[in-house]
Write a protein that holds these residues in place. Structure first.
Motif, mmCIF file in Angstrom:
data_model
loop_
_atom_site.group_PDB
_atom_site.id
_atom_site.type_symbol
_atom_site.label_atom_id
_atom_site.label_comp_id
_atom_site.label_asym_id
_atom_site.label_seq_id
_atom_site.Cartn_x
_atom_site.Cartn_y
_atom_site.Cartn_z
ATOM 1 N N THR A 114 -71.763 99.420 -38.958
ATOM 2 C CA THR A 114 -72.186 100.810 -38.782
ATOM 3 C C THR A 114 -73.712 100.890 -38.758
ATOM 4 N N GLY A 115 -74.202 101.716 -37.886
ATOM 5 C CA GLY A 115 -75.638 101.874 -37.720
ATOM 6 C C GLY A 115 -76.219 101.061 -36.584
ATOM 7 N N ASP A 116 -75.479 100.057 -36.068
ATOM 8 C CA ASP A 116 -75.973 99.278 -34.922
ATOM 9 C C ASP A 116 -76.130 100.186 -33.713
ATOM 10 N N GLN A 117 -77.171 99.912 -32.934
ATOM 11 C CA GLN A 117 -77.422 100.722 -31.746
ATOM 12 C C GLN A 117 -76.501 100.314 -30.597
ATOM 13 N N VAL A 118 -76.120 101.304 -29.809
ATOM 14 C CA VAL A 118 -75.243 101.085 -28.660
ATOM 15 C C VAL A 118 -76.023 101.420 -27.390
ATOM 16 N N HIS A 119 -75.938 100.547 -26.379
ATOM 17 C CA HIS A 119 -76.704 100.694 -25.145
ATOM 18 C C HIS A 119 -75.794 100.862 -23.935
ATOM 19 N N LEU A 120 -76.302 101.532 -22.924
ATOM 20 C CA LEU A 120 -75.643 101.516 -21.616
ATOM 21 C C LEU A 120 -75.694 100.115 -21.031
ATOM 22 N N VAL A 121 -74.729 99.779 -20.265
ATOM 23 C CA VAL A 121 -74.748 98.516 -19.514
ATOM 24 C C VAL A 121 -75.309 98.814 -18.130
ATOM 25 N N THR A 122 -76.413 98.196 -17.801
ATOM 26 C CA THR A 122 -77.078 98.441 -16.516
ATOM 27 C C THR A 122 -76.557 97.488 -15.447
ATOM 28 N N ILE A 123 -77.012 97.708 -14.243
ATOM 29 C CA ILE A 123 -76.628 96.824 -13.137
ATOM 30 C C ILE A 123 -77.073 95.397 -13.401
ATOM 31 N N ASP A 124 -78.233 95.222 -14.010
ATOM 32 C CA ASP A 124 -78.709 93.870 -14.322
ATOM 33 C C ASP A 124 -77.760 93.171 -15.295
ATOM 34 N N ASP A 125 -77.238 93.938 -16.280
ATOM 35 C CA ASP A 125 -76.259 93.355 -17.213
ATOM 36 C C ASP A 125 -74.997 92.936 -16.477
ATOM 37 N N LEU A 126 -74.524 93.820 -15.574
ATOM 38 C CA LEU A 126 -73.297 93.525 -14.831
ATOM 39 C C LEU A 126 -73.459 92.288 -13.954
ATOM 40 N N LYS A 127 -74.650 92.101 -13.402
ATOM 41 C CA LYS A 127 -74.888 90.921 -12.555
ATOM 42 C C LYS A 127 -74.731 89.639 -13.361
ATOM 43 N N ILE A 128 -75.157 89.684 -14.618
ATOM 44 C CA ILE A 128 -75.009 88.496 -15.468
ATOM 45 C C ILE A 128 -73.539 88.245 -15.785
ATOM 46 N N ILE A 129 -72.814 89.341 -16.084
ATOM 47 C CA ILE A 129 -71.390 89.196 -16.420
ATOM 48 C C ILE A 129 -70.599 88.676 -15.231
ATOM 49 N N TYR A 130 -70.744 89.344 -14.098
ATOM 50 C CA TYR A 130 -69.913 88.997 -12.941
ATOM 51 C C TYR A 130 -70.465 87.836 -12.128
ATOM 52 N N GLY A 131 -71.751 87.569 -12.281
ATOM 53 C CA GLY A 131 -72.344 86.463 -11.523
ATOM 54 C C GLY A 131 -72.214 85.135 -12.207
ATOM 55 N N ASN A 132 -71.581 85.134 -13.374
ATOM 56 C CA ASN A 132 -71.471 83.919 -14.167
ATOM 57 C C ASN A 132 -70.264 83.070 -13.800
ATOM 58 N N MET A 133 -69.451 83.547 -12.864
ATOM 59 C CA MET A 133 -68.234 82.811 -12.509
ATOM 60 C C MET A 133 -68.542 81.735 -11.467
ATOM 61 N N ASP A 134 -68.011 80.554 -11.684
ATOM 62 C CA ASP A 134 -68.256 79.414 -10.803
ATOM 63 C C ASP A 134 -67.660 79.679 -9.420
ATOM 64 N N ASP A 135 -68.489 79.598 -8.403
ATOM 65 C CA ASP A 135 -68.031 79.863 -7.045
ATOM 66 C C ASP A 135 -66.983 78.848 -6.592
ATOM 67 N N LYS A 136 -67.042 77.615 -7.113
ATOM 68 C CA LYS A 136 -66.125 76.572 -6.687
ATOM 69 C C LYS A 136 -64.707 76.789 -7.216
ATOM 70 N N SER A 137 -64.567 77.511 -8.306
ATOM 71 C CA SER A 137 -63.245 77.700 -8.900
ATOM 72 C C SER A 137 -62.818 79.157 -8.919
ATOM 73 N N SER A 138 -63.403 79.955 -8.045
ATOM 74 C CA SER A 138 -63.053 81.381 -8.026
ATOM 75 C C SER A 138 -62.992 81.885 -6.592
ATOM 76 N N ILE A 139 -62.364 83.042 -6.426
ATOM 77 C CA ILE A 139 -62.297 83.692 -5.119
ATOM 78 C C ILE A 139 -62.753 85.135 -5.259
ATOM 79 N N SER A 140 -63.270 85.681 -4.183
ATOM 80 C CA SER A 140 -63.711 87.071 -4.160
ATOM 81 C C SER A 140 -62.649 87.911 -3.444
#
Length: 582
Positions: A114-140
């Motif tokens: 309790t008391g921890d700050q909560v932030h919006l997730v920006t586009i830059d954050d999303l790029k890290i989350i979704y861009g972290n998947m290996d292209d060789k073992s994934s499909i779009s």
């Protein structure tokens, strides 16, 4: 309101992975802040939030907003006006993953306080989350709905081995999603992919084009199609009986079972590697002549005999012998009604009507793919030109990654049984070949079951249900993955659905279906299912192993649409009516 500060509030309550958040209205006077020139919406169901904890960033999905998100203990107040004013300031989020530096992974190693700050997730954050998947073992398969510049990728390893359920109402975009999914796998990155698609309505032949080899009843060979054969003798005895009209009593069924087992036992001697007799049963996939079985049983039921003075049979009252190949019954003299020769066969089992139904099936040309399966049809002694291994070679050992078994020509009354036969053949083959170079562990197989509710009914003990339950529980050990595609998840076996590690849920308007889906989704995320009725056509919520974080995705449109696409009524009706000549 051009701002760079992403803080929206603080953690007020922690219950497992469920976090209650109080929005800081002084910091965030509006629910639509602008950060780095981009507009964000605070509190949208399915959006993401971030909680920094030391050097780790925890990520979660918003599942509730408003009064429903107020912690239970804070709802007990004597001031309803105060509660009403605070209602819009509360959010509930469910933790789903964490980030250390530029690395994101599912699950969390610690919880906020309790008391921890909560932030919006920006586009830059999303790029890290979704861009972290290996292209060789994934499909779009499309784009993240929150930002169409981000590709929606699925981990192919976890998608196949942990199974996947693709669910959605009619018209929600299921067939398009299947086409996009299979095309992405087949178009070059995975040249040795093996996919077996059971297609009850013949939707995918044209959509998958050069990536697929199509097996079809009454195939158009000149158009590159191959004839589909599914031998009847590959079915368990009970399932084979279901393909005929009528019902046998238990003693009658046991009588026929013994005759079939006897035929299979004799025929097994002609196999290149005969199995041990103790390991065989009437359910064993061993060739036998159904015509010969029919003829011998039919002959016995029609038999009349001459008896001597002591009641001992002296000879048969045969007029003309029949023929099993042409399905002609033997002819006997009519029995006497005055207790004189010839007499009825008093050992007959009373199954003549059922045998007539068998004959009707055998001469029905709609069932030729099943009862007269080309080189897989046994001769009288059970000898065959090709065994099941050759059938599997035809289906799976060709130069294209996808095999489509088009069952649109299968009579509806046996579609479920035939589908079950295909599933069992493939599963048994990969089970016994698991240590071979062509087995599933060395070369995995993805089995796609379109319209799965047709043959995986809850509570049903069919060969399809038993085989799919086995695949769902143990298939990953043998390299066999499932993709269940259905518009009625409420009719599916719940055991099978719960074993699917990834769920792709398109629009569903039926409350019963959505309720059934909740059992396959993490409990804390079940609130997100309220979004499903409002999804756009081709849009899906994706949960589970194959995605880094639960995501709302806009699936791409397939280059070639499957035949399930709705007809353009306004265009068809606006044209001149076609002339019909008699």
């Amino acid at each position: 309101m051009l701002r760079n500060d992403t803080i929206i509030g603080t953690v007020e309550s922690v219950l497992g992975s469920r976090i209650s958040i109080l929005i800081d209205t002084e910091r965030l006077p509006s629910n639509v802040p602008v950060i780095d020139g981009r507009v964000y919406r605070v509190g949208q169901i399915g959006s993401f939030l971030r909680i920094p904890v030391g050097y780790i960033d925890l990520y979660g999905v918003v599942t509730q907003a408003g009064a429903d998100a107020i912690p239970e203990k804070l709802r007990d107040t004597d001031d309803p006006d105060k509660l009403k004013k605070q209602a819009r300031n509360w959010l509930t989020m469910v933790l789903v993953g964490e980030r250390v530096g530029d690395h994101f992974e599912r699950g969390v190693s610690q919880s906020p306080v309790t008391g921890d700050q909560v932030h919006l997730v920006t586009i830059d954050d999303l790029k890290i989350i979704y861009g972290n998947m290996d292209d060789k073992s994934s499909i779009s398969i499309g784009q993240i709905s929150a930002s169409e510049s981000l590709s929606a990728r699925l981990d192919i390893d976890k998608l196949v081995t942990r199974h996947v359920a693709l669910l959605g109402s009619t018209g929600s975009g299921k067939s398009n999603a299947v086409t996009v999914f299979l095309t992405e796998i087949a178009k070059g990155k995975f040249p040795s992919a093996r996919i077996l698609l059971i297609d009850p309505h013949g939707e995918y032949s044209s959509a998958l084009g050069s990536y697929a080899r199509v097996f079809k009843i009454n195939a158009d060979v000149s158009n590159g199609e191959y004839p589909l054969f599914i031998p009847y003798w590959a079915l368990p005895f009970g399932e084979l009986l279901k393909t005929f009209v009528g019902v046998l009593t238990d003693p009658q069924e046991e009588y026929v079972r013994e005759k079939v087992f006897s035929r299979k036992l004799e025929a097994s001697k002609h196999l290149s590697s005969p199995p041990e007799e103790a390991a065989m049963s009437a359910d064993s996939p061993i060739p036998f002549s159904l015509k010969e079985i029919w003829y011998q049983l039919d002959r016995f039921e029609r038999l009349t005999v001459y008896k001597g003075a002591n009641g001992v049979i002296t000879k048969e009252a045969l007029i003309k012998e029949g023929d099993s190949d042409s399905l002609v019954s033997a002819q006997f003299e009519p029995h006497s009604t005055t207790n004189t020769n010839p007499y009825l066969n008093n050992q007959a089992k009373g199954i003549l009507r059922y045998l007539n139904n068998i004959r009707n099936r055998l001469v029905d040309q709609r069932f030729n793919f099943f009862f007269h399966p080309g080189e897989w049809e046994p001769k009288k002694d059970g000898k065959i030109k090709k065994d099941l291994d050759a059938l599997l070679v035809d289906w799976l050992a060709h130069d294209r990654p996808i095999t489509v078994l088009d069952l649109s020509g299968v009579p509806p009354e046996v579609t479920a049984i035939v589908s079950g036969a295909v599933i069992r053949i493939a599963y048994d083959a990969l089970f016994w070949a698991q240590d071979l170079p062509i087995g599933g562990r060395k070369q995995p197989l993805l089995m796609v079951l379109e319209e799965a509710h047709m043959y995986l009914q809850a509570g049903e003990e069919s060969v399809a249900s038993r085989s799919v339950r086995s695949i769902a529980k143990e298939g990953r050990k043998y390299g066999l993955g499932l993709m269940l595609v259905t518009q009625r998840p409420s009719e599916l076996d719940s055991t099978v659905l719960s074993q699917c590690g990834t769920t792709i849920a398109l629009r569903m308007t039926n409350g019963q279906d959505r309720g059934h889906l909740s059992s396959a989704v993490q409990d804390d995320l079940s609130d997100m299912l309220a979004l499903i009725p409002s999804l756009r056509t081709g849009e899906a919520l994706i949960f589970g192993e194959a995605v880094k974080i639960p995501s709302r995705v806009r699936i791409d449109a397939a280059t070639k649409a499957p035949k399930s696409e709705d007809p353009k009524v306004s265009i068809a009706w606006a044209q001149a009516s076609p002339l019909v000549e008699y």
